[in-house]
Design a protein around this motif. Sequence first.
Motif, mmCIF file in Angstrom:
data_model
loop_
_atom_site.group_PDB
_atom_site.id
_atom_site.type_symbol
_atom_site.label_atom_id
_atom_site.label_comp_id
_atom_site.label_asym_id
_atom_site.label_seq_id
_atom_site.Cartn_x
_atom_site.Cartn_y
_atom_site.Cartn_z
ATOM 1 N N LEU A 1 -13.535 7.356 17.780
ATOM 2 C CA LEU A 1 -12.553 7.569 16.730
ATOM 3 C C LEU A 1 -12.461 6.325 15.855
ATOM 4 N N SER A 2 -12.186 6.557 14.591
ATOM 5 C CA SER A 2 -11.990 5.455 13.647
ATOM 6 C C SER A 2 -10.635 5.605 12.983
ATOM 7 N N CYS A 3 -10.048 4.475 12.671
ATOM 8 C CA CYS A 3 -8.778 4.454 11.939
ATOM 9 C C CYS A 3 -8.940 3.485 10.779
ATOM 10 N N ALA A 4 -9.030 4.038 9.586
ATOM 11 C CA ALA A 4 -9.163 3.216 8.382
ATOM 12 C C ALA A 4 -7.771 2.834 7.898
ATOM 13 N N VAL A 5 -7.593 1.558 7.648
ATOM 14 C CA VAL A 5 -6.286 1.017 7.280
ATOM 15 C C VAL A 5 -6.304 0.570 5.835
ATOM 16 N N SER A 6 -5.303 1.000 5.073
ATOM 17 C CA SER A 6 -5.191 0.518 3.694
ATOM 18 C C SER A 6 -4.700 -0.914 3.727
ATOM 19 N N GLY A 7 -5.295 -1.766 2.925
ATOM 20 C CA GLY A 7 -4.913 -3.157 2.944
ATOM 21 C C GLY A 7 -5.562 -3.896 4.093
ATOM 22 N N SER A 8 -5.112 -5.109 4.296
ATOM 23 C CA SER A 8 -5.713 -5.965 5.314
ATOM 24 C C SER A 8 -5.043 -5.765 6.665
ATOM 25 N N ILE A 9 -5.865 -5.509 7.680
ATOM 26 C CA ILE A 9 -5.274 -5.359 9.015
ATOM 27 C C ILE A 9 -4.987 -6.709 9.654
ATOM 28 N N SER A 10 -5.450 -7.760 9.027
ATOM 29 C CA SER A 10 -5.190 -9.083 9.603
ATOM 30 C C SER A 10 -3.712 -9.421 9.579
ATOM 31 N N SER A 11 -2.946 -8.716 8.720
ATOM 32 C CA SER A 11 -1.507 -8.978 8.640
ATOM 33 C C SER A 11 -0.715 -8.096 9.607
ATOM 34 N N ILE A 12 -1.410 -7.220 10.324
ATOM 35 C CA ILE A 12 -0.746 -6.309 11.240
ATOM 36 C C ILE A 12 -0.788 -6.885 12.648
ATOM 37 N N ASN A 13 0.376 -7.002 13.262
ATOM 38 C CA ASN A 13 0.447 -7.643 14.577
ATOM 39 C C ASN A 13 -0.182 -6.799 15.677
ATOM 40 N N VAL A 14 0.190 -5.532 15.707
ATOM 41 C CA VAL A 14 -0.270 -4.664 16.792
ATOM 42 C C VAL A 14 -0.764 -3.347 16.211
ATOM 43 N N MET A 15 -1.916 -2.932 16.684
ATOM 44 C CA MET A 15 -2.420 -1.612 16.337
ATOM 45 C C MET A 15 -2.730 -0.878 17.620
ATOM 46 N N GLY A 16 -2.715 0.432 17.539
ATOM 47 C CA GLY A 16 -2.961 1.175 18.761
ATOM 48 C C GLY A 16 -3.309 2.624 18.524
ATOM 49 N N TRP A 17 -3.642 3.261 19.614
ATOM 50 C CA TRP A 17 -3.910 4.691 19.625
ATOM 51 C C TRP A 17 -2.936 5.363 20.593
ATOM 52 N N ILE B 1 -10.948 -0.093 22.885
ATOM 53 C CA ILE B 1 -10.451 -0.281 21.524
ATOM 54 C C ILE B 1 -11.077 -1.529 20.936
ATOM 55 N N SER B 2 -11.317 -1.485 19.637
ATOM 56 C CA SER B 2 -11.809 -2.670 18.942
ATOM 57 C C SER B 2 -11.287 -2.638 17.515
ATOM 58 N N ARG B 3 -11.216 -3.797 16.894
ATOM 59 C CA ARG B 3 -10.771 -3.856 15.503
ATOM 60 C C ARG B 3 -11.747 -4.707 14.717
ATOM 61 N N ASP B 4 -12.098 -4.232 13.546
ATOM 62 C CA ASP B 4 -13.005 -4.930 12.647
ATOM 63 C C ASP B 4 -12.193 -5.340 11.425
ATOM 64 N N ASN B 5 -11.779 -6.592 11.397
ATOM 65 C CA ASN B 5 -10.930 -7.054 10.298
ATOM 66 C C ASN B 5 -11.655 -6.988 8.956
ATOM 67 N N ALA B 6 -12.951 -7.193 8.966
ATOM 68 C CA ALA B 6 -13.708 -7.174 7.712
ATOM 69 C C ALA B 6 -13.739 -5.775 7.095
ATOM 70 N N ASN C 1 -11.371 -3.459 7.880
ATOM 71 C CA ASN C 1 -10.009 -2.903 7.967
ATOM 72 C C ASN C 1 -10.000 -1.602 8.761
ATOM 73 N N THR C 2 -10.660 -1.635 9.898
ATOM 74 C CA THR C 2 -10.816 -0.427 10.705
ATOM 75 C C THR C 2 -10.605 -0.754 12.174
ATOM 76 N N VAL C 3 -9.968 0.184 12.856
ATOM 77 C CA VAL C 3 -9.810 0.100 14.302
ATOM 78 C C VAL C 3 -10.552 1.281 14.919
ATOM 79 N N TYR C 4 -11.224 1.022 16.015
ATOM 80 C CA TYR C 4 -12.032 2.050 16.657
ATOM 81 C C TYR C 4 -11.521 2.326 18.068
ATOM 82 N N LEU C 5 -11.790 3.534 18.525
ATOM 83 C CA LEU C 5 -11.537 3.879 19.913
ATOM 84 C C LEU C 5 -12.786 4.562 20.448
ATOM 85 N N GLN C 6 -13.522 3.856 21.288
ATOM 86 C CA GLN C 6 -14.695 4.423 21.934
ATOM 87 C C GLN C 6 -14.241 5.106 23.220
#
Length: 115
Positions: free
Chosen positions: A20-36, A69-74, A76-81
């Motif tokens: 699964l992918s989660c595309a985030v608008s804006g920069s995820i580097s400013s987000i403290n916690v992300m999750g599924w 779970i992984s996050r790619d700041n470049a 702006n996407t979070v993944y769930l394998q």
Amino acid sequence: QVQLVESGGGLVQPGGSLRLSCAVSGSISSINVMGWYRQAPGKERELVVVITRGGTTDYADSVKGRFTISRDNAKNTVYLQMNSLKPEDTAVYYCNANRLDINYWGKGTLVTVSS
């Protein structure tokens, strides 16, 4: 404002995998916690996994060793394998972001595990 768009759900056989992918608008580097999170039919929404900005993760016992779970700041996407999927993993999976103590949610993506 943070907008989240999930993708990657679908039908898979038991023992199969999905990412699964989660595309985030804006920069995820400013987000403290992300999750599924996920919600199965007739059940309450439950935590699957969270990841902090520093990379610390916390998994539900039911998915430990199978989901990653992984996050790619470049990107702006979070993944769930998700590997070794089971029928009980069937649910709508939601991406969540917590920024400045405000929770944001995507609309969800359906994962169905069935033979």
